[in-house]
Design an enzyme around this catalytic site. Structure first.
Site, mmCIF file in Angstrom:
data_model
loop_
_atom_site.group_PDB
_atom_site.id
_atom_site.type_symbol
_atom_site.label_atom_id
_atom_site.label_comp_id
_atom_site.label_asym_id
_atom_site.label_seq_id
_atom_site.Cartn_x
_atom_site.Cartn_y
_atom_site.Cartn_z
ATOM 1 C CG ASN A 1 40.749 40.706 44.737
ATOM 2 O OD1 ASN A 1 40.447 39.970 45.670
ATOM 3 N ND2 ASN A 1 39.985 41.686 44.335
ATOM 4 C CG ASP B 1 38.289 40.447 47.540
ATOM 5 O OD1 ASP B 1 39.064 40.987 48.348
ATOM 6 O OD2 ASP B 1 37.610 41.088 46.711
ATOM 7 C CG HIS B 2 37.787 34.687 45.188
ATOM 8 N ND1 HIS B 2 36.436 34.743 45.428
ATOM 9 C CD2 HIS B 2 37.987 35.333 44.036
ATOM 10 C CE1 HIS B 2 35.852 35.397 44.434
ATOM 11 N NE2 HIS B 2 36.775 35.777 43.585
ATOM 12 N NE ARG C 1 33.329 23.428 58.290
ATOM 13 C CZ ARG C 1 33.916 22.241 58.164
ATOM 14 N NH1 ARG C 1 34.566 21.931 57.075
ATOM 15 N NH2 ARG C 1 33.824 21.359 59.134
ATOM 16 C CG HIS D 1 35.488 44.781 47.060
ATOM 17 N ND1 HIS D 1 34.694 44.486 45.979
ATOM 18 C CD2 HIS D 1 34.880 45.827 47.675
ATOM 19 C CE1 HIS D 1 33.656 45.315 45.941
ATOM 20 N NE2 HIS D 1 33.746 46.135 46.979
ATOM 21 N NE ARG E 1 31.504 42.352 46.935
ATOM 22 C CZ ARG E 1 30.661 42.877 46.038
ATOM 23 N NH1 ARG E 1 29.545 43.454 46.425
ATOM 24 N NH2 ARG E 1 30.917 42.790 44.766
ATOM 25 N NE ARG F 1 29.008 39.586 48.738
ATOM 26 C CZ ARG F 1 28.567 39.855 47.497
ATOM 27 N NH1 ARG F 1 29.150 39.297 46.454
ATOM 28 N NH2 ARG F 1 27.551 40.666 47.317
ATOM 29 C CG HIS F 2 34.889 38.701 49.967
ATOM 30 N ND1 HIS F 2 35.249 40.009 50.117
ATOM 31 C CD2 HIS F 2 34.351 38.604 48.721
ATOM 32 C CE1 HIS F 2 34.945 40.671 49.025
ATOM 33 N NE2 HIS F 2 34.387 39.853 48.161
ATOM 34 C CD GLU G 1 38.261 45.911 44.043
ATOM 35 O OE1 GLU G 1 39.225 45.202 43.748
ATOM 36 O OE2 GLU G 1 37.074 45.578 43.896
ATOM 37 C CB THR H 1 32.144 39.478 41.050
ATOM 38 O OG1 THR H 1 33.360 40.234 41.019
ATOM 39 C CG2 THR H 1 31.685 39.203 39.632
ATOM 40 C CB THR H 2 32.802 44.718 40.812
ATOM 41 O OG1 THR H 2 33.399 44.473 42.084
ATOM 42 C CG2 THR H 2 32.514 46.177 40.650
ATOM 43 C CD GLU I 1 40.965 47.593 38.654
ATOM 44 O OE1 GLU I 1 41.152 48.072 39.797
ATOM 45 O OE2 GLU I 1 40.607 46.413 38.464
ATOM 46 C CG HIS J 1 35.904 42.156 36.945
ATOM 47 N ND1 HIS J 1 35.120 41.137 36.502
ATOM 48 C CD2 HIS J 1 35.489 42.428 38.203
ATOM 49 C CE1 HIS J 1 34.249 40.815 37.434
ATOM 50 N NE2 HIS J 1 34.463 41.571 38.483
ATOM 51 N N GLY J 2 38.037 39.496 35.583
ATOM 52 C CA GLY J 2 37.825 38.378 34.673
ATOM 53 C C GLY J 2 39.064 37.951 33.902
ATOM 54 N N GLY K 1 42.226 38.187 40.652
ATOM 55 C CA GLY K 1 41.834 37.426 41.837
ATOM 56 C C GLY K 1 41.389 36.017 41.505
ATOM 57 C CG HIS K 2 37.368 33.520 40.174
ATOM 58 N ND1 HIS K 2 37.308 32.688 39.089
ATOM 59 C CD2 HIS K 2 36.639 32.930 41.138
ATOM 60 C CE1 HIS K 2 36.560 31.649 39.380
ATOM 61 N NE2 HIS K 2 36.136 31.769 40.625
HETATM 62 N N1 PXP Z 1 39.299 44.796 39.836
HETATM 63 C C1 PXP Z 1 38.152 45.095 40.473
HETATM 64 C C2 PXP Z 1 37.775 46.528 40.599
HETATM 65 C C3 PXP Z 1 37.343 44.085 41.023
HETATM 66 O O1 PXP Z 1 36.194 44.409 41.649
HETATM 67 C C4 PXP Z 1 37.765 42.741 40.919
HETATM 68 C C5 PXP Z 1 36.934 41.662 41.521
HETATM 69 O O2 PXP Z 1 36.923 41.777 42.897
HETATM 70 C C6 PXP Z 1 38.968 42.478 40.252
HETATM 71 C C7 PXP Z 1 39.707 43.518 39.699
HETATM 72 C C8 PXP Z 1 39.489 41.101 40.101
HETATM 73 O O3 PXP Z 1 38.628 40.356 39.301
HETATM 74 P P1 PXP Z 1 38.786 38.806 39.177
HETATM 75 O O4 PXP Z 1 38.519 38.207 40.523
HETATM 76 O O5 PXP Z 1 37.777 38.418 38.150
HETATM 77 O O6 PXP Z 1 40.214 38.538 38.738
#
Ligand code: PXP
Length: 239
Positions: free
Chosen positions: A6, A8-9, A17, A42, A44, A48-49, A69, A99-100, A150, A190-191, A212-213
């Protein structure tokens, strides 16, 4: 197990910035070169990103699979149909969340979601539903005619005791097995990070993880290519 990254970040950093770098499109290329099997972004409602330009360019650049997403809104349906990602992952979206926060609430709008998913699938877009690990959600995903689930691993990732972790892992396992037996493709996300992902490797039905994160956090120090390679070594069980 495959890895989808992912990006997004990368866009979050750009937006911090208000400049045009770092670019999530370039990040996607580096992730693919490092071996990632999919790219997730994602879009949104508040942009925002990731923004509309990113989605358009990602569609052009991504050679593996683009997973868009999005919330199940009319605006996003139009964008998905114009962009034609390989996969759309439907997620709940709240404006104020960082976040979601949870899986989809499918029961409250079954008929609308059924039509929504039908429309996406008619354009040959595979539809993934982001769900909490409960068997009832698998039944609903089947009823709605989804291709993929998922499994939301956020609660698992946030557990602080071994006992809680085992409870959450078992819910994920039961949900994954049931979905797989019913013919759904099973992914999770996620996470997840370089530590907590290990127990998930024991669930053979999970074909892909979306991360992602933690991966971007590591990339700040190691570079993106190495961060992807390190995660690939884990999911491919290479020591
Ligand atoms: N899956 C979904 C559906 C998400 O919304 C996210 C966060 O955007 C992720 C996976 C990835 O999560 P993380 O950034 O915590 O790895």
């Amino acid at each position: 197990m495959r890895l989808a990254v992912n990006v997004d970040h990368i866009a979050t950093l750009r937006e911090a910035r208000g400049e045009n770098e770092p670019d999530p499109v370039i990040a996607a290329g580096i992730c693919e070169l490092a071996g990632a099997e999919g790219i997730v972004c994602h879009l949104r409602e508040d942009r925002r990103h990731i923004n509309d330009r990113d989605v358009r360019l990602l569609r052009d650049v991504v050679k593996t699979k683009l997973d868009l997403e999005m919330a199940a809104t009319d605006e996003m349906l139009k964008i998905a149909i114009e962009t034609l990602p390989e996969i759309v992952t439907l997620v709940p979206e709240k404006r104020k969340e960082l976040t979601t926060e949870g899986g989809l609430n499918m029961a409250s709008e079954k008929e609308r979601l059924k039509d929504y998913i039908k429309e996406l699938r008619s354009k040959e877009i595979s539809v993934s539903l982001f769900i909490d690990p409960e068997p009832v959600n698998v039944d609903l995903a089947i009823e709605l005619n989804a291709d993929i689930i998922e499994i939301h691993t956020g609660k698992f990732a946030n557990t602080r005791t071994e006992r809680d972790q085992i409870t959450e892992l078992s819910k994920i396992g039961v949900t994954a097995r049931m979905a797989s037996e019913l013919g759904l493709v099973v992914t999770a996300g996620h996470g997840l990070n370089y530590t907590n992902i290990f127990p998930l490797l024991s669930i053979a039905e999970i074909q892909e993880v979306s991360i992602g994160h933690s991966l971007m956090a590591r990339a700040v120090f190691t570079g993106l290519q190495k961060a992807v390679e390190d995660m690939l070594n884990i999911v491919r069980r290479i020591n």
